[in-house]
Design an enzyme around this catalytic site. Structure first.
Site, PDB file in Angstrom:
ATOM      1  N   HIS A  97      58.486  24.398 -13.594  1.00  0.00           N
ATOM      2  CA  HIS A  97      57.110  24.884 -13.775  1.00  0.00           C
ATOM      3  C   HIS A  97      56.795  25.845 -12.631  1.00  0.00           C
ATOM      4  CE1 HIS A  97      52.672  24.478 -13.770  1.00  0.00           C
ATOM      5  NE2 HIS A  97      52.790  24.087 -15.026  1.00  0.00           N
ATOM      6  N   ASP A 173      59.189  16.349  -9.277  1.00  0.00           N
ATOM      7  CA  ASP A 173      57.911  16.714  -9.901  1.00  0.00           C
ATOM      8  C   ASP A 173      57.774  15.832 -11.144  1.00  0.00           C
ATOM      9  OD1 ASP A 173      55.938  17.799 -11.469  1.00  0.00           O
ATOM     10  OD2 ASP A 173      56.846  19.794 -11.627  1.00  0.00           O
ATOM     11  N   GLN A 176      55.079  15.461 -15.823  1.00  0.00           N
ATOM     12  CA  GLN A 176      55.126  15.155 -17.265  1.00  0.00           C
ATOM     13  C   GLN A 176      55.632  13.755 -17.570  1.00  0.00           C
ATOM     14  OE1 GLN A 176      53.664  16.679 -19.547  1.00  0.00           O
ATOM     15  NE2 GLN A 176      53.168  18.547 -18.425  1.00  0.00           N
ATOM     16  N   LYS A 199      46.997  13.499 -15.793  1.00  0.00           N
ATOM     17  CA  LYS A 199      47.777  13.585 -17.046  1.00  0.00           C
ATOM     18  C   LYS A 199      48.114  12.156 -17.482  1.00  0.00           C
ATOM     19  CE  LYS A 199      49.799  18.020 -15.688  1.00  0.00           C
ATOM     20  NZ  LYS A 199      49.817  19.206 -16.542  1.00  0.00           N
ATOM     21  N   CYS A 336      53.015  28.195 -18.248  1.00  0.00           N
ATOM     22  CA  CYS A 336      53.292  28.289 -16.794  1.00  0.00           C
ATOM     23  C   CYS A 336      54.753  27.997 -16.462  1.00  0.00           C
ATOM     24  CB  CYS A 336      52.414  27.339 -15.971  1.00  0.00           C
ATOM     25  SG  CYS A 336      50.668  27.568 -16.248  1.00  0.00           S
TER      26      CYS A 336
HETATM   27  C1  PLP Z   1      56.171  20.036 -14.930  1.00  0.00           C
HETATM   28  C2  PLP Z   1      54.833  20.352 -14.320  1.00  0.00           C
HETATM   29  N1  PLP Z   1      54.732  20.472 -13.000  1.00  0.00           N
HETATM   30  C3  PLP Z   1      53.557  20.727 -12.388  1.00  0.00           C
HETATM   31  C4  PLP Z   1      52.406  20.887 -13.127  1.00  0.00           C
HETATM   32  C5  PLP Z   1      51.121  21.191 -12.411  1.00  0.00           C
HETATM   33  O1  PLP Z   1      50.220  20.125 -12.550  1.00  0.00           O
HETATM   34  P1  PLP Z   1      48.701  20.291 -12.064  1.00  0.00           P
HETATM   35  O2  PLP Z   1      47.998  21.021 -13.141  1.00  0.00           O
HETATM   36  O3  PLP Z   1      48.209  18.890 -11.872  1.00  0.00           O
HETATM   37  O4  PLP Z   1      48.728  21.046 -10.795  1.00  0.00           O
HETATM   38  C6  PLP Z   1      52.453  20.765 -14.511  1.00  0.00           C
HETATM   39  C7  PLP Z   1      51.228  20.982 -15.322  1.00  0.00           C
HETATM   40  O5  PLP Z   1      51.248  21.287 -16.460  1.00  0.00           O
HETATM   41  C8  PLP Z   1      53.698  20.489 -15.135  1.00  0.00           C
HETATM   42  O6  PLP Z   1      53.791  20.357 -16.445  1.00  0.00           O
END
Ligand code: PLP
Length: 381
Positions: A97, A173, A176, A199, A336
């Site tokens: 991401h 990370d 998800q 989430k 993103c």
């Molecule tokens: C894999 C991944 N990493 C990081 C993020 C960023 O999360 P946040 O919106 O809480 O900053 C997302 C958000 O969609 C994501 O899907």
């Protein structure tokens, strides 16, 4: 409206989350860690309760190693910028991401060496490939637990073991996966875990955290300032979580997250089973529609609770807008994560993503599948 955008943020939240946020504003109100009056002490206790609940959820024995952030992005940035220095080497994947990829690109311009290991076309990461890339001299292995586009779950254990054998730290990370999948930072030897509260944990927006494990001997904060502790010192305190928590904390958000974690502690098994079941139904239903191409792992394979697809050559944002008109809230576009789209061959038109949550019913999934089917008949030759 059928809400299938839980991978962006979960909706609805358990009612107890709203009650706890309201109570935090109405009945506590004060700033946690600032002041010795009863309301401030109560605010501090509320924050500690949430920290302890997060630690419990992720298998961390020291709650003070959990620092609150405003989202997963801030947690990932804190981890990357906090431990990497010019000349360090970091190994990552090509499905990250932008929350991971953009800070890495920025760090690369300051002299950090970024080594990118290609994931498989379905988004799985071959541990052998990672092992070969890690080698001696790697400071950090930084990767997602599941791509937010492809959804394949990454097998962290062998990657973490190889990282540690080479003396590297591991940043995961879990944006998800946390809430949907059990994660044990001590058992899996994850040094840095970044996650949103909003989430899969079902907390409010504006919440997230970074876990910093004992192998991380020094971490630089992203922001400096008041911590409510050691105010006489010019330097940011070394002690966690104060080192990473400058400024007034988001008490209503943290109180809401606490309530969400209590909800998950009680209903977690049912939540996880339900999201898995709805995801499987989406995979089956969508794969039967002519013109739909599913991204990510095959039917039956392990995947996080999201299913992305394309519909012929139609632009994914147009598909998402048409589904919105038919009562289905979902996301189209590049999510993103342009690298994951490059891998899937969808960089030009993006993908439509349907992501169920614990409150998604089988009827909701049917509604969504019927809507995609109707649209496919309309737009495809
Ligand atoms: C894999 C991944 N990493 C990081 C993020 C960023 O999360 P946040 O919106 O809480 O900053 C997302 C958000 O969609 C994501 O899907």
């Amino acid at each position: 409206m059928v809400y299938l955008d839980n991978a962006a943020t979960s909706y609805p939240k358990p009612p107890a989350v709203l009650d706890a946020m309201r109570a935090a504003i109405e009945r506590i109100g004060a700033s946690p860690g600032r002041g010795g009056h009863r309301q401030a002490i109560e605010a501090g206790r509320a924050v500690f309760r949430c920290r302890a609940a997060v630690a419990d959820l992720i298998g961390a024995s020291e709650p003070e190693r959990v620092a609150f952030t405003k989202n997963a992005t801030e947690a990932i940035n804190t981890a990357l910028c906090g431990v990497l220095r010019p000349g360090d080497r970091v190994v990552t994947t090509d499905i990250e991401h932008n929350a991971m990829w953009r800070p890495l690109c920025r760090l690369a311009r300051t002299g950090v060496e970024v080594d990118v290991v290609p994931a498989e076309p379905d988004g799985t990461v071959d541990p052998e490939r990672m092992l070969r890339a890690i080698g001696e001299g790697t400071r950090l292995v930084a990767l997602t637990h599941a791509s937010n586009v492809l959804g394949a779950l990454v097998d962290v254990r062998p990657i973490a073991a190889a990282a540690h054998a080479a003396g590297a730290l591991v940043l995961l990370d879990a944006a998800q996966t946390l809430g949907e999948r059990p994660l044990d930072v001590e058992g899996l030897e994850i040094d840095l875990l970044a996650a949103p509260g909003h989430k899969g944990l079902l907390g409010p927006q504006g919440t997230g955290f970074l876990y910093v494990g004992p192998r991380v001997d020094a971490i630089e904060p992203l922001t400096f300032g008041g911590t409510g502790s050691r105010s006489e010192e010019e330097q940011q305190p070394d002690v966690l979580p104060d080192r990473l928590e400058s400024g007034t904390l988001n008490l209503p958000g943290i109180a809401g997250l606490s309530a969400a974690l209590s909800y998950l502690a009680e209903h977690g098994d049912a939540v996880r089973a339900s999201v898995r079941q709805r995801t499987a139904e989406l995979v089956t239903g969508l794969s039967e529609i002519a013109g739909v191409r599913l991204l990510g792992p095959r039917e039956g394979a392990v995947r996080a609770g999201l299913v992305a697809f394309t519909l012929g050559q139609t632009d994914s944002e147009e598909v998402a807008a048409a589904l919105d008109q038919r009562g289905v809230a979902c996301r189209g576009g590049l999510h993103c994560a342009p690298q994951a789209h490059r891998k899937a061959g969808t960089l030009d038109r993006g993908a439509v993503r349907l992501s169920p949550g614990p409150f998604t019913s089988a009827e909701d999934v049917e509604t969504a599948i019927r809507a995609v089917d109707a649209l496919a008949r309309e737009v495809l030759p």
